[in-house]
Structures are given as C-alpha cells and as structure tokens.
Scaffold this active site. Sequence first.
Site: not given
Ligand code: FEO
Length: 398
Positions: A25, A83, A146, A192, A225, A81, A165, A79
């Site tokens: 994004h 992903d 996040h 990041y 991540h 989101e 995150d 989380h």
């Molecule tokens: Fe806020 Fe890796 O997603």
Amino acid sequence: MYKPIEIADGVFSVGCRDWDIRDFHGYSTYEGTTYNAFLVLGEKNVLIDTVKEHFGDELLANISRIIDPKLIDIVISNHTEMDHSGAIPKLMHKIGEDKPIYCSKMGAKNLEAHFNRKFNFQVVGTGDTLKIGNRTFSFLDTKMLHWPDSMFTYLVEDAILFSSDAFGQHYAGDMFFDDEIGDEIMPHARKYYANILNHFSPRVQALLKDVAKLNLKIDMICPDHGILWRENPSKIIDAYDKWSRQEPTRKVVVLFDSMWKSTAKMAQAITSGVESEDVNVRLMNTRKWHRSDIMTEVLDAGAIAVGSPTLNNNIFPVIADVMTYIKGLRPQNMLAAAFGSYGWSGEAVKILNKDFEEMKLTIIDPGVKIQYVPDEADLERCFELGIKLAKTLKEKLS
Ligand code: FEO
C-alpha cells in the site's frame, strides 16, 4: 514454502515469505516481505496470527509438516489487517469453525466486518491471560500499532513477545534471525518504522514506558514481518525508542521536481548552501526516489526544503504525491522552506507553505520563487536559503 523453524521448545514459525511483493500500500518493498505466524504446541495447540489470503494453502501446508491443522485448538489474532487475517476463513474451515479466536474487542469487530460472519470470538485485553498446561499467554493492548485492534501476546514462561506489526521489517530472505543477518536488517527496520509507525510515535513512546513498567523478561521478539529478534531484542526496542522520540538531527532533506531544470538548479544551490555550513544534506529528485525511501530519510531530518514548479496553478503531481504521503506520516520537529520556478502565476511556494503549516513544521523563510530560469543572483538567493536552513537548524540543536 519454507520448512517451519522451531524457534523455542514446541514453538514454531510457520508463516510464509512473499518474495514478489514490491508495493505494500504505497511502500516500496524491494526485498519482499514475510507474513509470520506461530504455532505453539501443548495441551492445547495454539496458532498466533495467519497470513494473506492467497498464502492460506501454504500456511496449512507448513502447519501440516508439524501437526494435522485440525489439531489446532485455539487461534490468537493479534492484528486484523488482511496480511495477517486474510487466511482465517480458510484456516477455520479446515480446523473447525467453532474453535475460539482470541482477539481484542476491536479485533472481533474487524474480523466480523472483514468476513461478514461471527466466529467464536474470545475478547481479551491488557492483563488477561490464557493458561494452557505449563504455558501462559498474556495479552497487551497496543492500540494503533498498527491499527485500533492491535495487541501483543507474551508467552510468559518462554519470554517470547509476539509483537504483530511492531518491530517488523519488510524483508524476505533466507535468514530468519537477527544474529544471522546482523546490522544489514536495520535499514529495513528503519524504513518500516518511518513508513508504518512514525505517525503513531507518541503511542510508541507510551507503549515502551508501559512495557518497561511491566519489567518483562524478553528473550525473543517475534514480529509478523521479517526476521525475529533473539540475539539482542533490546536493539530494536532501543531503535524504536530513538525513532519515536522524533528528535531532529543535523540533516536537511532537499526534495524537488522540475519541468525545465530550473527548480532542479535551485535545489542544487540550496544543497550547496546547506553543505557550506557543514550540515548533512540529502538531495532527492522525487522522480527518481520512491516516496517511502524519501520518508525514510525524513525520519531523522531536522529540516526539509521542498521545491516544485507551478503547473496549472498548482504544485507538480509527483510533489503532491510525496507531500500527501509525508503529511500522513506526521514528521515532527522539523524546519521547512519552499522554493520553485514558475512562468506566470507561481502558486507552488504558497501551496507548499500551506502544507508545512498543516504539518505544524516551522517555516523559516517565506520561500524563494524564481520566474522561468534562475540567473546567478537567483541561485545566490537559493544558496542563502540553504545557509539559513542550516544555520537555523544548528542554532536549534545547540
Ligand atoms: Fe498492519 Fe502487517 O499489517
């Protein structure tokens, strides 16, 4: 697919590497990313987080190399989101739709909204624990790190923090731990932070204080991540402390776009002015640099100079893109100045100054506007603007 790794006794990393993603994004991910998920075996088997939807089969295959996925008893969603939650429907279909999903209150709301159905949500928050055999899962709300739903899960006896995150990096490679990759990972972690978390810096500061108060023993930090921090988890905690303070350094970032090289010449002259004062400078042509790499440089800058020609009574589209992006990530404590060449109307400097005001930056000069092509005297004005930026920054830092 990668072979799941046992990161502690009975704790496995079972997530997926996304080698191909180059745009997350709006953030350039030149080295891909990973969607980390963790399987904790015990009297009840627990999966912490999932992966992007189209990696769902790969996640199940990774888990199958350790246990039959149907033997997963509990899912923890740190989380929501996509992903990290996109594979939840596929996972639940496989393991049993009624199995509990532990998540924050907002997490339950988000998962229901994402997938248009209710699962067996078990809402948890700071201070709640889940005891399974000789293991304790402790939860900590980390709102806005996040998203509003974000939380950490701390595995007490193993001293492992599953941080979602936070403390992550967009990096996919053949190394999985900080001790394997060394300092090479820090630019990824910095980028990041700058692009994902910078605008939540006050919350990061508050969270670090909360974690310090809890006096948690942390032997390993497992973000969702990138690599896992096992050799020196405090290295990334200290880096977050530094970045989230948003303290300016002796560095000026000069950004520009140019139509007929006039604004480019002005940018060069400003850069020379900054350098003449022995202040670090980064000259960044916005056509050549990705917005997320620019933001990474802005992270610790003490001042920013932005140059745009006037086009159709406005700033250049690429400058508008970069400014919108930077503005959203809310850098603080910076000095600012605008510049640009124009043909007849010349609104760009005024528009940039308005942006700076909205960003609550300190405008140190009304800015330099040059009609058409800068002559020697015009370039001298730009050089002087560079000196003024540098001197004001030095005074501020002294
Ligand atoms: Fe806020 Fe890796 O997603």
